[in-house]
Scaffold this motif. Sequence first.
Motif, mmCIF file in Angstrom:
data_model
loop_
_atom_site.group_PDB
_atom_site.id
_atom_site.type_symbol
_atom_site.label_atom_id
_atom_site.label_comp_id
_atom_site.label_asym_id
_atom_site.label_seq_id
_atom_site.Cartn_x
_atom_site.Cartn_y
_atom_site.Cartn_z
ATOM 1 N N GLU A 151 0.831 -1.204 0.000
ATOM 2 C CA GLU A 151 0.000 0.000 0.000
ATOM 3 C C GLU A 151 0.867 1.257 0.000
ATOM 4 O O GLU A 151 2.003 1.235 0.451
ATOM 5 N N THR B 230 -3.294 0.278 -3.606
ATOM 6 C CA THR B 230 -3.214 -1.035 -2.970
ATOM 7 C C THR B 230 -2.982 -2.107 -4.019
ATOM 8 O O THR B 230 -3.616 -2.101 -5.079
ATOM 9 N N HIS C 266 -5.526 -1.360 -7.080
ATOM 10 C CA HIS C 266 -6.727 -0.741 -6.531
ATOM 11 C C HIS C 266 -6.370 0.668 -6.065
ATOM 12 O O HIS C 266 -5.335 0.864 -5.423
ATOM 13 N N ALA D 64 -8.157 3.915 -3.999
ATOM 14 C CA ALA D 64 -9.287 4.470 -3.248
ATOM 15 C C ALA D 64 -9.057 5.970 -3.121
ATOM 16 O O ALA D 64 -8.013 6.402 -2.615
ATOM 17 N N HIS E 271 -10.181 9.445 -1.494
ATOM 18 C CA HIS E 271 -10.902 9.965 -0.324
ATOM 19 C C HIS E 271 -11.360 11.378 -0.659
ATOM 20 O O HIS E 271 -10.659 12.356 -0.417
ATOM 21 N N HIS F 150 -13.679 3.815 -5.196
ATOM 22 C CA HIS F 150 -12.718 2.756 -5.516
ATOM 23 C C HIS F 150 -12.672 2.504 -7.015
ATOM 24 O O HIS F 150 -13.713 2.434 -7.667
ATOM 25 N N TRP F 151 -11.456 2.349 -7.521
ATOM 26 C CA TRP F 151 -11.237 1.934 -8.901
ATOM 27 C C TRP F 151 -10.260 0.782 -8.899
ATOM 28 O O TRP F 151 -9.290 0.782 -8.130
ATOM 29 N N THR F 152 -10.494 -0.190 -9.760
ATOM 30 C CA THR F 152 -9.598 -1.332 -9.921
ATOM 31 C C THR F 152 -9.324 -1.499 -11.406
ATOM 32 O O THR F 152 -10.257 -1.463 -12.219
#
Length: 156
Positions: free
Chosen positions: A6, A28, A38, A40, A42, A50-52
């Motif tokens: 991370e 991540t 991944h 995230a 904020h 979230h995007w992957t």
Amino acid sequence: MHTVVERELELSLVLSPERSIPVPARLTYRTNDPYAVHIAFHITSELPVHWTFARELLVEGVFRPCGIGDVRVWPAKTGRRSTVCVALTSPDGCALLRAPASAVAAWLERTLRAVPPGTESELLGLDEALRELLAPTPGDDPWGRDPWSSDESPEP
């Protein structure tokens, strides 16, 4: 055992060529999902966004423009600073984000040490799962009757 890599960093959400706002984000990478990264974001909402997408896309995007559709990544310069631009498109809208290239590259290098390119499939255990799926069970009779023989009338 699975490893998680991370990195917290601040991205810039580009609003116009002259204006951007900071967006805290977390990158991540999980070895139990070895092809994906991944992110995230904020933002001002209660829950992060979230995007992957494919790790390979981010790795390539550090060096040259790549991606089509919902995720595009390319290197750029912001003043004298090297950045990585990430364009995200969804039914809810579009976003252009810039990240410091050195931070993204350092994080990606950690993911590549955890799972070198080309070895991702070994972590998924696909060969073993396929072997189990295709292995005959004790009730299987590979030399048994023809399964369609009941459709034929008995010979005299």
